[in-house]
Write an enzyme that holds these catalytic residues in place. Sequence first.
Site, PDB file in Angstrom:
ATOM      1  N   ASN A   9       0.885  -1.408  -0.015  1.00  0.00           N
ATOM      2  CA  ASN A   9      -0.428  -0.872  -0.165  1.00  0.00           C
ATOM      3  C   ASN A   9       0.867   1.324   0.521  1.00  0.00           C
ATOM      4  OD1 ASN A   9      -0.669   2.741   1.249  1.00  0.00           O
ATOM      5  ND2 ASN A   9      -3.253   0.730   1.760  1.00  0.00           N
ATOM      6  N   ASP A  11      -0.301   4.686  -0.387  1.00  0.00           N
ATOM      7  CA  ASP A  11      -0.769   5.583  -0.010  1.00  0.00           C
ATOM      8  C   ASP A  11      -0.247   6.757   0.715  1.00  0.00           C
ATOM      9  OD1 ASP A  11      -3.113   4.613  -0.514  1.00  0.00           O
ATOM     10  OD2 ASP A  11      -3.911   4.254   1.287  1.00  0.00           O
ATOM     11  N   HIS A  12       1.039   6.207   1.594  1.00  0.00           N
ATOM     12  CA  HIS A  12       1.458   7.373   2.796  1.00  0.00           C
ATOM     13  C   HIS A  12       3.067   7.750   2.119  1.00  0.00           C
ATOM     14  CE1 HIS A  12      -1.380   6.503   6.149  1.00  0.00           C
ATOM     15  NE2 HIS A  12      -1.276   5.127   5.710  1.00  0.00           N
ATOM     16  N   HIS A  45      -5.535   3.598  -1.917  1.00  0.00           N
ATOM     17  CA  HIS A  45      -7.305   4.342  -0.951  1.00  0.00           C
ATOM     18  C   HIS A  45      -7.017   6.036  -1.756  1.00  0.00           C
ATOM     19  CE1 HIS A  45      -9.736   4.635   2.841  1.00  0.00           C
ATOM     20  NE2 HIS A  45     -10.260   4.787   1.712  1.00  0.00           N
ATOM     21  N   ARG A  47      -8.855   8.283  -1.147  1.00  0.00           N
ATOM     22  CA  ARG A  47     -10.266   8.504   0.252  1.00  0.00           C
ATOM     23  C   ARG A  47     -10.945   9.996  -0.459  1.00  0.00           C
ATOM     24  NH1 ARG A  47      -8.757   6.245   6.166  1.00  0.00           N
ATOM     25  NH2 ARG A  47     -10.313   7.911   5.990  1.00  0.00           N
ATOM     26  N   ARG A  51      -7.169  12.944   0.855  1.00  0.00           N
ATOM     27  CA  ARG A  51      -6.068  13.203   2.204  1.00  0.00           C
ATOM     28  C   ARG A  51      -4.200  13.106   1.567  1.00  0.00           C
ATOM     29  NH1 ARG A  51      -7.690  10.291   7.352  1.00  0.00           N
ATOM     30  NH2 ARG A  51      -8.755  11.555   7.051  1.00  0.00           N
ATOM     31  N   HIS A  52      -4.630  12.188   0.772  1.00  0.00           N
ATOM     32  CA  HIS A  52      -3.311  11.101   0.189  1.00  0.00           C
ATOM     33  C   HIS A  52      -2.995  10.604  -1.133  1.00  0.00           C
ATOM     34  CE1 HIS A  52      -4.767   7.297   1.667  1.00  0.00           C
ATOM     35  NE2 HIS A  52      -4.853   7.637   3.128  1.00  0.00           N
ATOM     36  N   GLU A  72      -8.956   0.720  -3.159  1.00  0.00           N
ATOM     37  CA  GLU A  72      -9.505   0.459  -2.099  1.00  0.00           C
ATOM     38  C   GLU A  72     -10.767   2.062  -2.370  1.00  0.00           C
ATOM     39  OE1 GLU A  72      -7.636   1.035   1.596  1.00  0.00           O
ATOM     40  OE2 GLU A  72      -6.696  -0.995   1.453  1.00  0.00           O
ATOM     41  N   THR A 102      -7.126   6.975  10.329  1.00  0.00           N
ATOM     42  CA  THR A 102      -6.810   6.206   9.324  1.00  0.00           C
ATOM     43  C   THR A 102      -8.170   5.021   9.183  1.00  0.00           C
ATOM     44  OG1 THR A 102      -5.646   3.736   8.435  1.00  0.00           O
ATOM     45  CG2 THR A 102      -5.492   4.136  11.210  1.00  0.00           C
ATOM     46  N   THR A 103      -8.172   3.626   9.067  1.00  0.00           N
ATOM     47  CA  THR A 103      -9.480   2.729   8.460  1.00  0.00           C
ATOM     48  C   THR A 103     -10.127   1.975  10.194  1.00  0.00           C
ATOM     49  OG1 THR A 103      -9.243   2.891   5.685  1.00  0.00           O
ATOM     50  CG2 THR A 103     -10.696   1.682   7.559  1.00  0.00           C
ATOM     51  N   GLU A 153     -11.512  -8.679   3.292  1.00  0.00           N
ATOM     52  CA  GLU A 153     -10.362  -8.472   3.666  1.00  0.00           C
ATOM     53  C   GLU A 153     -10.427  -8.469   5.208  1.00  0.00           C
ATOM     54  OE1 GLU A 153      -7.257  -6.370   1.520  1.00  0.00           O
ATOM     55  OE2 GLU A 153      -6.213  -5.260   3.430  1.00  0.00           O
ATOM     56  N   HIS A 196      -3.668  -4.207   7.796  1.00  0.00           N
ATOM     57  CA  HIS A 196      -4.002  -3.120   8.683  1.00  0.00           C
ATOM     58  C   HIS A 196      -2.933  -3.393  10.246  1.00  0.00           C
ATOM     59  CE1 HIS A 196      -5.372   0.960  10.349  1.00  0.00           C
ATOM     60  NE2 HIS A 196      -5.618   0.940   9.051  1.00  0.00           N
ATOM     61  N   GLY A 197      -2.583  -2.289   9.922  1.00  0.00           N
ATOM     62  CA  GLY A 197      -1.149  -2.705  11.004  1.00  0.00           C
ATOM     63  C   GLY A 197       0.321  -3.131  11.348  1.00  0.00           C
ATOM     64  N   GLY A 218       1.030  -1.401   4.172  1.00  0.00           N
ATOM     65  CA  GLY A 218       1.586  -0.229   3.709  1.00  0.00           C
ATOM     66  C   GLY A 218       1.973   0.647   4.640  1.00  0.00           C
ATOM     67  N   HIS A 219       1.689   1.229   5.793  1.00  0.00           N
ATOM     68  CA  HIS A 219       2.417   2.585   6.998  1.00  0.00           C
ATOM     69  C   HIS A 219       3.306   2.114   7.021  1.00  0.00           C
ATOM     70  CE1 HIS A 219       2.824   4.870  10.586  1.00  0.00           C
ATOM     71  NE2 HIS A 219       2.412   5.774   9.424  1.00  0.00           N
TER      72      HIS A 219
HETATM   73  N1  PXP Z   1      -6.010  -2.900   3.499  1.00  0.00           N
HETATM   74  C1  PXP Z   1      -6.626  -2.000   3.932  1.00  0.00           C
HETATM   75  C2  PXP Z   1      -8.586  -2.543   3.585  1.00  0.00           C
HETATM   76  C3  PXP Z   1      -6.584  -0.978   4.647  1.00  0.00           C
HETATM   77  O1  PXP Z   1      -8.032   0.328   4.869  1.00  0.00           O
HETATM   78  C4  PXP Z   1      -5.067  -0.585   5.091  1.00  0.00           C
HETATM   79  C5  PXP Z   1      -5.205   0.848   5.229  1.00  0.00           C
HETATM   80  O2  PXP Z   1      -5.271   1.787   3.999  1.00  0.00           O
HETATM   81  C6  PXP Z   1      -4.152  -1.274   4.767  1.00  0.00           C
HETATM   82  C7  PXP Z   1      -4.309  -3.228   3.814  1.00  0.00           C
HETATM   83  C8  PXP Z   1      -2.644  -1.243   5.362  1.00  0.00           C
HETATM   84  O3  PXP Z   1      -3.021  -0.521   6.155  1.00  0.00           O
HETATM   85  P1  PXP Z   1      -1.022  -0.250   6.957  1.00  0.00           P
HETATM   86  O4  PXP Z   1      -1.439   1.271   6.044  1.00  0.00           O
HETATM   87  O5  PXP Z   1      -1.262   0.236   8.627  1.00  0.00           O
HETATM   88  O6  PXP Z   1      -0.223  -1.190   6.989  1.00  0.00           O
END
Ligand code: PXP
Length: 246
Positions: A9, A11-12, A45, A47, A51-52, A72, A102-103, A153, A196-197, A218-219
């Site tokens: 991901n 996004d960041h 993603h 949004r 924002r990103h 996303e 974040t989500t 997911e 996520h995370g 991602g992050h």
């Molecule tokens: N999967 C989904 C559906 C998400 O919304 C996100 C965050 O945008 C991620 C995965 C990735 O999460 P992270 O950036 O915390 O790794």
Amino acid sequence: MSKLRLGVNIDHVATVRNARGGNTPDPVRAAMLAEQAGADGITAHLREDRRHIADADIDALMDALKVPLNFEMAATPEMQAIALRHKPHAVCIVPEKREERTTEGGLEVAREENALAHYIAPLREAGCRVSIFIAADQRQIEAAARIGAQVIELHTGAYCDAHSDGDFAARDVELERMREMSTYAHSLGLEVHAGHGLTYDTVKPVAAFPEVMELNIGHFLIGEAIFRGLPDAMAEMRRLMDEARS
Ligand code: PXP
């Protein structure tokens, strides 16, 4: 066990770009680098508040990528029109609140079943694989199967938060719930992804679930890339995923 796919991901990278305005760092360049370094897919993603990731990033990703794009988006008419214009490999429907950083949670599918079934039908007809981002909750999984999603997911955020808070009892409860629900979702014919995370510390137990086919991360990876570069950061994640799988 089948090989686990790594979706990166980006996004960041756009978050850092947008902190200054202007064009750098370019998330599309990061996506190309991730692709060269062996990413199985790219996740972005768009949004509602932009924002990103921006609309132009999605245009450029669709033009440039050879690996699949997992787009996303919130279940809004605007996002549906954008997805139908681009027809990415996959769309992942996520909940979105403007005030969140974040989500934060999974999508409430069970309560919005009819509306979501209508919403995703044209996306499926356009050839997109429809993924629904949900908590590891039996009701939500059953609803996702009923509306015709091909993929769920699982939201790994609660598990990762419990780990970073040092609450290992809560972490293990979350992990067990995800383990049971990935088996259950698979039994209903759904393909199971998770994300996520996730970090180097939390990825292995999730990667070890045999039903999980893809992780979207991602992050942490983008943060780690500051110190060691994106290919190296990804290689370590890949190594941990493969180790968990073997
Ligand atoms: N999967 C989904 C559906 C998400 O919304 C996100 C965050 O945008 C991620 C995965 C990735 O999460 P992270 O950036 O915390 O790794």
